[in-house]
Write a protein that holds these residues in place. Structure first.
Motif, short mmCIF file in Angstrom:
data_model
loop_
_atom_site.label_atom_id
_atom_site.label_comp_id
_atom_site.label_asym_id
_atom_site.label_seq_id
_atom_site.Cartn_x
_atom_site.Cartn_y
_atom_site.Cartn_z
N LEU A 89 -7.61 4.03 -0.99
CA LEU A 89 -7.88 3.72 -2.38
C LEU A 89 -8.95 2.64 -2.49
O LEU A 89 -8.96 1.67 -1.72
CB LEU A 89 -6.61 3.19 -3.07
N PHE A 102 -7.84 1.00 -10.03
CA PHE A 102 -7.82 1.75 -8.78
C PHE A 102 -8.40 3.14 -8.98
O PHE A 102 -8.22 3.77 -10.02
CB PHE A 102 -6.38 1.90 -8.27
N GLY A 103 -9.07 3.63 -7.93
CA GLY A 103 -9.44 5.02 -7.91
C GLY A 103 -8.22 5.85 -7.55
O GLY A 103 -7.18 5.30 -7.17
N SER A 104 -8.35 7.17 -7.69
CA SER A 104 -7.21 8.04 -7.41
C SER A 104 -6.99 8.25 -5.91
O SER A 104 -5.98 8.82 -5.51
CB SER A 104 -7.37 9.38 -8.11
#
Lengths: 112, 117
Positions: A89, A102-104
């Motif tokens: 992440l 956060f990114g996925s």
């Protein structure tokens, strides 16, 4: 609004190769980006942080780059091992608060 | 030093039931957070707290309430559970200011897997 984008497709590589994961962000460059590792059924664990004035940061087999022109961070794992298989992440600070976006995450699979 | 712990690890609820998730940290961190993680959507912030007795809304606060009566504990409540709240819930904490070389680093608990039928 600020966003973090990571490739949702899993990255499948052979043991010993270098894995490269991408994190793209929108709007202004954050002061720093963070990378976390998450194993199935567990919480994320902090790995590395890179500041916007740093081009590159290394920690053992890990390397992170930060390109403010491309609005992108690359995360490399050299000499990858099956134990490196996990979801990675990327995160950035949200404004001036202590909140992170956060990114996925990108799932990495390292084949023996 | 247990770090961040979460209780329970798993729970199944029926629609309309209520429950409380407990997060505890023994690192004397000021900031605490509740996230939910759903497939393909990453971690989304529900509520957070910048200190004992204070809470604030995050990105997806509807249907949840929180309390921070003690510095080490952060509770997440669901008053009337809905199937849309089926998710994995993570608690995290971070010290004020963080370490110079790792500002804002968040320390996560192991998660609670909640299913609402």
């Amino acid at each position: 609004s600020q966003k973090i984008e990571q490739n949702s497709e899993a990255l499948n590589i052979q043991e010993g190769k270098t894995a490269t994961l991408t994190c793209n962000y929108t709007n202004y460059s954050p002061a720093y980006l963070q990378w976390y590792r998450q194993d199935p059924g567990r919480g994320p664990v902090f790995l590395l942080l890179i500041r916007e004035n740093e081009k590159e940061k290394r920690k053992e087999r890990l390397k992170v780059t930060f390109d403010t022109t491309l609005k992108q961070s690359l995360f490399h794992i050299t000499a990858s091992q099956p134990a490196d298989s996990a979801t990675y992440l990327c995160a950035r600070r949200m404004d001036s608060s202590y909140k992170l976006i956060f990114g996925s995450g990108t799932r990495l699979l390292v084949r023996p | 030093n247990a770090g961040v712990t979460q209780t329970p690890k798993f729970r199944v609820l029926k629609t309309g039931q209520s429950m409380t998730l407990l997060c505890a940290q023994d690192m004397n961190h000021e900031y605490m957070y509740w996230y939910r993680q759903d497939p393909g959507m990453g971690l989304r912030l529900i509520h957070y707290s910048v200190g004992e007795g204070t809470t604030a809304k995050g990105e997806v606060p509807d249907g949840y309430n929180v309390s921070r009566l003690k510095k080490q504990n952060f509770l997440l409540g669901l008053e009337s559970a809905a199937p849309s709240q089926t998710s994995v819930y993570f608690c995290a904490s971070t010290p004020v200011g963080g370490r110079e070389e790792q500002p804002d680093t968040q320390y996560f608990g192991p998660g609670t897997r909640l299913t609402v039928l």
